[in-house]
Design a protein around this motif. Sequence first.
Motif, PDB file in Angstrom:
ATOM      1  N   TYR A  25      87.969  15.264 -22.955  1.00 40.87           N
ATOM      2  CA  TYR A  25      87.366  14.159 -22.221  1.00 40.87           C
ATOM      3  C   TYR A  25      86.130  14.606 -21.437  1.00 40.87           C
ATOM      4  CZ  TYR A  25      91.418  11.255 -23.291  1.00 40.87           C
ATOM      5  OH  TYR A  25      92.383  10.527 -23.941  1.00 40.87           O
TER       6      TYR A  25
ATOM      7  N   ALA B 170      82.446  13.249 -22.146  1.00 36.71           N
ATOM      8  CA  ALA B 170      81.713  12.640 -21.039  1.00 36.71           C
ATOM      9  C   ALA B 170      80.289  13.179 -20.987  1.00 36.71           C
ATOM     10  CB  ALA B 170      82.434  12.902 -19.720  1.00 36.71           C
TER      11      ALA B 170
ATOM     12  N   LYS C 119      81.102   4.439 -19.412  1.00 41.05           N
ATOM     13  CA  LYS C 119      81.971   5.170 -20.334  1.00 41.05           C
ATOM     14  C   LYS C 119      82.018   6.652 -19.977  1.00 41.05           C
ATOM     15  CE  LYS C 119      84.281   6.128 -24.127  1.00 41.05           C
ATOM     16  NZ  LYS C 119      85.700   5.773 -24.286  1.00 41.05           N
ATOM     17  N   ALA C 120      80.875   7.252 -19.665  1.00 41.69           N
ATOM     18  CA  ALA C 120      80.838   8.666 -19.305  1.00 41.69           C
ATOM     19  C   ALA C 120      81.604   8.930 -18.015  1.00 41.69           C
ATOM     20  CB  ALA C 120      79.386   9.132 -19.169  1.00 41.69           C
TER      21      ALA C 120
ATOM     22  N   LEU D 264      85.368   8.755 -18.565  1.00 37.18           N
ATOM     23  CA  LEU D 264      85.897   9.966 -19.206  1.00 37.18           C
ATOM     24  C   LEU D 264      86.000  11.121 -18.213  1.00 37.18           C
ATOM     25  CD1 LEU D 264      84.077   9.873 -22.668  1.00 37.18           C
ATOM     26  CD2 LEU D 264      86.505   9.511 -22.222  1.00 37.18           C
ATOM     27  N   VAL D 265      85.062  11.208 -17.275  1.00 42.45           N
ATOM     28  CA  VAL D 265      85.141  12.266 -16.255  1.00 42.45           C
ATOM     29  C   VAL D 265      86.410  12.106 -15.420  1.00 42.45           C
ATOM     30  CG1 VAL D 265      84.080  13.164 -14.159  1.00 42.45           C
ATOM     31  CG2 VAL D 265      82.664  12.677 -16.143  1.00 42.45           C
TER      32      VAL D 265
ATOM     33  N   TYR E 283      89.782   6.337 -11.912  1.00 43.21           N
ATOM     34  CA  TYR E 283      89.813   6.246 -13.371  1.00 43.21           C
ATOM     35  C   TYR E 283      90.140   4.829 -13.834  1.00 43.21           C
ATOM     36  CZ  TYR E 283      91.882   6.275 -17.995  1.00 43.21           C
ATOM     37  OH  TYR E 283      92.215   5.949 -19.290  1.00 43.21           O
TER      38      TYR E 283
ATOM     39  N   GLU F 118      87.175   8.691 -29.650  1.00 41.43           N
ATOM     40  CA  GLU F 118      85.966   8.945 -28.871  1.00 41.43           C
ATOM     41  C   GLU F 118      84.757   9.163 -29.771  1.00 41.43           C
ATOM     42  OE1 GLU F 118      85.919   8.417 -25.801  1.00 41.43           O
ATOM     43  OE2 GLU F 118      88.084   8.250 -25.534  1.00 41.43           O
TER      44      GLU F 118
END
Length: 571
Positions: free
Chosen positions: A288, A292, A327-328, A331-332, A355, A506
């Motif tokens: 992830y 990201a 989206k980035a 994912l972080v 999240y 992904e």
Amino acid sequence: MAVAHRLWVLAGYVLLLLLAGCQARIHKLTLKNETRSSVDLNNFGFFANGTLDVKLLSLSIPEKLVNYSLNPVGFSLSRSRVNGVLSYTAEEPEICPLIVTNVANKEPVILFLIDINTLSVNVRAFGDQDNLLIAKPKTEAPKGQRKTRDVIATPVNASKVASEKDSGDKVATKPNDKPVENQQTDQKAKDELEGKLASEDKKAEENEFLLGKTKQLTLALDKVDDSYNFSFHLIVGELAEGLYSLKFHYCKNRMPGPKHPYSFTVEVTETNPGGYLSAAEIPLSRLYIGMAGVFFTAALVWVYTLMKHRYSVFKIHWLMAALAFTKAISLVFHSINYHFINTEGHPIEGWAVMYYITHLLKGALLFITLALIGTGWAFVKYILSDKEKKIFMIVIPLQVLANVAYIIIESTEEGSSEYYLWKEILFLVDLICCGAILFPVVWSIRHLQEASSTDGKAAMNLEKLKLFRHYYVMIVCYIYFTRIIAILLKVTMPFQWQWCYEFLVEVSTLIFFVLTGYKFRPASNNPYLQLPQDEEDVEMDEVVTESGALEGITNVKKTSNGRDRQKESTL
């Protein structure tokens, strides 16, 4: 829009409510008046030297209404190569797993049969076993053990009484001392000492059993206030690693007739060498955070493209940029969430909230952006038709519901009755949303097909028609890969490679984002930008062209975004 606003408020409330009970890989499940014949407690992929701790804290079952010799109650632990496929129940699903006497294959199966009449737990092991079981065995003289523990505890209590007497004498001689604080300190020390003695006594009573050699054994079952409890600790061997499913069975409720309610509380803790994550989840934190970085880089490239062609940029282009950045960031936070689950056994609530918030935003932005692109909004028109507005009124609330279902699934124990209900709701709602966003694209294609043969601009409309057809195929492939192919991959892959399911999702999302940005990029050769921006410009062009008196005069036209001026010479 009011309905969508209420759903967003409901989603936030559910999010804050459920996170308080989220236990992740350290599970505690309490069921009251349950009537299911089988309860799926957990599925977990174990590597070699992985551990499973199960503590049945309390079990209340009807004692006189059921013959538990014919309809046993207890736990089953079975290994399967893929998720949801059990080796010994697939052949005869109508038979209670606790009464199975042999298995067709060599997959390891362990049964824990609770016998309330003899206060014992009968353990039966089948298949190729390489597991080590640590538990308290059933002894013939449990009363003697209780006396021994009482004798051991007596001198400790006597010494405490003596120390308390000495402290009392000191209080009498020293009136400035505080007897209340002394009593609290003594009580605290007493509790700590009793806790240490209890844990040492428990460890001394527990024995180790190698299930490869010991196929049957009997464990002790304790009874406290009409409820039963026992515990066991399992260490997975090198030859027995795999995906295990832990279930609780009440075989009487599998038979036709009235259902008998039961209640229990159980704690389950699974670990692998190095953390609390299952074998398929160990690589997810690195996956992830890596994805990201890729999405963030793609978002920066997209913003650079927008700034380079700023005179051809529409609002939806910035909406696409917001989607990539969201989206980035999602994912972080997802990576951080898995990191703390691996180290602590449960998520940190602050990171989990971040999240889930970004996940909600990402899901809503994704379907809104796809639907807007499908309608052609901001490229060639700024007003949505009534049927296009209805699509948004359906998709947005359904997306909120889908994300609420996802949060509930993530925050609910697998054995609870509502877990599978919300899982089915999520699957159904997600499919409806995926199908709904295809309708605007189909309507646009049909409209372009009709317009290409009537308005005299067949070349431009056919170019745009080709673009929409490509977009339709892209959406179908995206849905196919992330909803169908990925699930099939998860079911067929070995347990330690099931993280490839998330990798495929992904990567498919990244490719879809890149292709969508490329097809609808702000450039002079984009079919959208070759079309007139409104009907007034079309009429003005026709008037200027038809008037021979205006030949040689240059018409300056301003586009709808107010920033790009184009000079067109009339004929």
